[in-house]
Motif scaffolding. Structure first.
Motif, PDB file in Angstrom:
ATOM      1  N   GLU A 217      -6.193  -1.747   6.488  1.00 49.46           N
ATOM      2  CA  GLU A 217      -7.011  -1.622   7.697  1.00 49.46           C
ATOM      3  C   GLU A 217      -6.200  -0.845   8.723  1.00 49.46           C
ATOM      4  OE1 GLU A 217      -9.121  -4.269  11.220  1.00 49.46           O
ATOM      5  OE2 GLU A 217      -8.000  -5.288   9.638  1.00 49.46           O
ATOM      6  N   ILE A 218      -6.761   0.266   9.164  1.00 50.17           N
ATOM      7  CA  ILE A 218      -6.098   1.029  10.219  1.00 50.17           C
ATOM      8  C   ILE A 218      -6.389   0.305  11.533  1.00 50.17           C
ATOM      9  CG2 ILE A 218      -5.948   3.233  11.437  1.00 50.17           C
ATOM     10  CD1 ILE A 218      -6.791   4.579   8.791  1.00 50.17           C
ATOM     11  N   ILE A 219      -5.364  -0.301  12.086  1.00 51.69           N
ATOM     12  CA  ILE A 219      -5.488  -1.070  13.320  1.00 51.69           C
ATOM     13  C   ILE A 219      -5.573  -0.137  14.522  1.00 51.69           C
ATOM     14  CG2 ILE A 219      -4.395  -2.814  14.788  1.00 51.69           C
ATOM     15  CD1 ILE A 219      -5.271  -3.856  11.986  1.00 51.69           C
TER      16      ILE A 219
ATOM     17  N   TYR B 119       4.005   0.361  11.272  1.00 51.68           N
ATOM     18  CA  TYR B 119       3.836   1.786  11.539  1.00 51.68           C
ATOM     19  C   TYR B 119       3.827   2.517  10.205  1.00 51.68           C
ATOM     20  CZ  TYR B 119       4.763   0.553  16.349  1.00 51.68           C
ATOM     21  OH  TYR B 119       4.689  -0.014  17.585  1.00 51.68           O
ATOM     22  N   ASP B 120       2.996   3.530  10.110  1.00 53.21           N
ATOM     23  CA  ASP B 120       2.797   4.199   8.829  1.00 53.21           C
ATOM     24  C   ASP B 120       2.626   5.695   9.060  1.00 53.21           C
ATOM     25  OD1 ASP B 120       1.864   3.587   5.841  1.00 53.21           O
ATOM     26  OD2 ASP B 120       0.585   5.158   6.646  1.00 53.21           O
TER      27      ASP B 120
ATOM     28  N   LYS C  16       1.172   9.860  -0.438  1.00 51.49           N
ATOM     29  CA  LYS C  16       2.341   8.995  -0.312  1.00 51.49           C
ATOM     30  C   LYS C  16       2.841   9.057   1.116  1.00 51.49           C
ATOM     31  CE  LYS C  16       3.793   9.360  -5.067  1.00 51.49           C
ATOM     32  NZ  LYS C  16       4.865   9.750  -5.986  1.00 51.49           N
ATOM     33  N   GLY C  17       3.444   7.971   1.547  1.00 53.53           N
ATOM     34  CA  GLY C  17       3.921   7.933   2.915  1.00 53.53           C
ATOM     35  C   GLY C  17       5.078   6.969   3.064  1.00 53.53           C
ATOM     36  N   VAL C  18       5.385   6.679   4.304  1.00 56.23           N
ATOM     37  CA  VAL C  18       6.458   5.733   4.633  1.00 56.23           C
ATOM     38  C   VAL C  18       5.904   4.722   5.633  1.00 56.23           C
ATOM     39  CG1 VAL C  18       7.414   7.206   6.453  1.00 56.23           C
ATOM     40  CG2 VAL C  18       8.853   5.495   5.372  1.00 56.23           C
ATOM     41  N   THR C  19       6.250   3.457   5.417  1.00 51.26           N
ATOM     42  CA  THR C  19       5.813   2.373   6.285  1.00 51.26           C
ATOM     43  C   THR C  19       7.043   1.763   6.932  1.00 51.26           C
ATOM     44  OG1 THR C  19       3.922   1.951   4.859  1.00 51.26           O
ATOM     45  CG2 THR C  19       4.556   0.188   6.333  1.00 51.26           C
ATOM     46  N   LEU C  20       6.973   1.539   8.247  1.00 53.04           N
ATOM     47  CA  LEU C  20       8.125   1.056   9.002  1.00 53.04           C
ATOM     48  C   LEU C  20       7.762  -0.169   9.830  1.00 53.04           C
ATOM     49  CD1 LEU C  20       9.154   4.530  10.446  1.00 53.04           C
ATOM     50  CD2 LEU C  20      10.299   3.339   8.577  1.00 53.04           C
ATOM     51  N   THR C  21       8.663  -1.140   9.870  1.00 53.32           N
ATOM     52  CA  THR C  21       8.518  -2.250  10.799  1.00 53.32           C
ATOM     53  C   THR C  21       8.839  -1.733  12.204  1.00 53.32           C
ATOM     54  OG1 THR C  21      10.832  -2.888  10.584  1.00 53.32           O
ATOM     55  CG2 THR C  21       9.247  -3.929   9.056  1.00 53.32           C
ATOM     56  N   ARG C  22       8.567  -2.538  13.211  1.00 54.34           N
ATOM     57  CA  ARG C  22       8.887  -2.121  14.580  1.00 54.34           C
ATOM     58  C   ARG C  22      10.386  -1.815  14.756  1.00 54.34           C
ATOM     59  NH1 ARG C  22       6.392  -1.938  19.467  1.00 54.34           N
ATOM     60  NH2 ARG C  22       7.729  -2.164  21.276  1.00 54.34           N
ATOM     61  N   PRO C  23      11.297  -2.677  14.288  1.00 56.74           N
ATOM     62  CA  PRO C  23      12.731  -2.344  14.413  1.00 56.74           C
ATOM     63  C   PRO C  23      13.113  -1.056  13.675  1.00 56.74           C
ATOM     64  CG  PRO C  23      12.474  -4.686  13.946  1.00 56.74           C
ATOM     65  CD  PRO C  23      11.122  -4.066  13.786  1.00 56.74           C
ATOM     66  N   GLU C  24      12.541  -0.830  12.500  1.00 56.55           N
ATOM     67  CA  GLU C  24      12.820   0.409  11.767  1.00 56.55           C
ATOM     68  C   GLU C  24      12.304   1.621  12.528  1.00 56.55           C
ATOM     69  OE1 GLU C  24      12.672  -1.377   7.215  1.00 56.55           O
ATOM     70  OE2 GLU C  24      10.827  -0.685   8.162  1.00 56.55           O
ATOM     71  N   ALA C  25      11.113   1.491  13.135  1.00 54.50           N
ATOM     72  CA  ALA C  25      10.553   2.588  13.927  1.00 54.50           C
ATOM     73  C   ALA C  25      11.422   2.871  15.149  1.00 54.50           C
ATOM     74  CB  ALA C  25       9.113   2.269  14.346  1.00 54.50           C
TER      75      ALA C  25
ATOM     76  N   ILE D 206      -0.992   0.126  10.584  1.00 53.20           N
ATOM     77  CA  ILE D 206      -1.841  -0.283   9.466  1.00 53.20           C
ATOM     78  C   ILE D 206      -1.433  -1.658   8.961  1.00 53.20           C
ATOM     79  CG2 ILE D 206      -2.539   0.229   7.083  1.00 53.20           C
ATOM     80  CD1 ILE D 206      -2.234   3.146   7.667  1.00 53.20           C
ATOM     81  N   SER D 207      -2.435  -2.463   8.636  1.00 54.54           N
ATOM     82  CA  SER D 207      -2.213  -3.724   7.947  1.00 54.54           C
ATOM     83  C   SER D 207      -2.482  -3.488   6.466  1.00 54.54           C
ATOM     84  CB  SER D 207      -3.154  -4.806   8.485  1.00 54.54           C
ATOM     85  OG  SER D 207      -3.069  -5.967   7.682  1.00 54.54           O
TER      86      SER D 207
END
Length: 73
Positions: free
Chosen positions: A7-9, A38-39, A52-61, A29-30
């Motif tokens: 789901e794109i939040i 973050y994606d 293909k992509g990369v997904t990041l947590t808030r600290p990683e972002a 995205i959830s």
């Protein structure tokens, strides 16, 4: 193969528009009903197909942001 639910939040930014209606985007995205992250990835115009992509947590972002700020000085 299990179906991936998403789901794109929040749509944050289009990084690059490509020919054929595809675009590289930054979204929140959830995935599989988990906490949103973050994606960055390519999407078709109606967001039914993705690359293909990369997904990041808030600290990683935040780490990525700091690294880019330092690099781009």
């Amino acid at each position: 193969m299990n179906e991936i639910k998403y789901e794109i939040i929040r749509r944050i930014a289009v990084i690059k528009k490509e020919s054929g209606g595809w675009a590289t985007e930054l979204n929140e995205i959830s995935w599989n009903e988990a906490e949103p992250k973050y994606d960055i990835r390519r999407w078709n115009a109606d967001h039914t197909k993705m690359g293909k992509g990369v997904t990041l947590t808030r600290p990683e972002a935040m780490n990525l942001l700091l690294a880019l700020q330092e690099e781009l000085r």
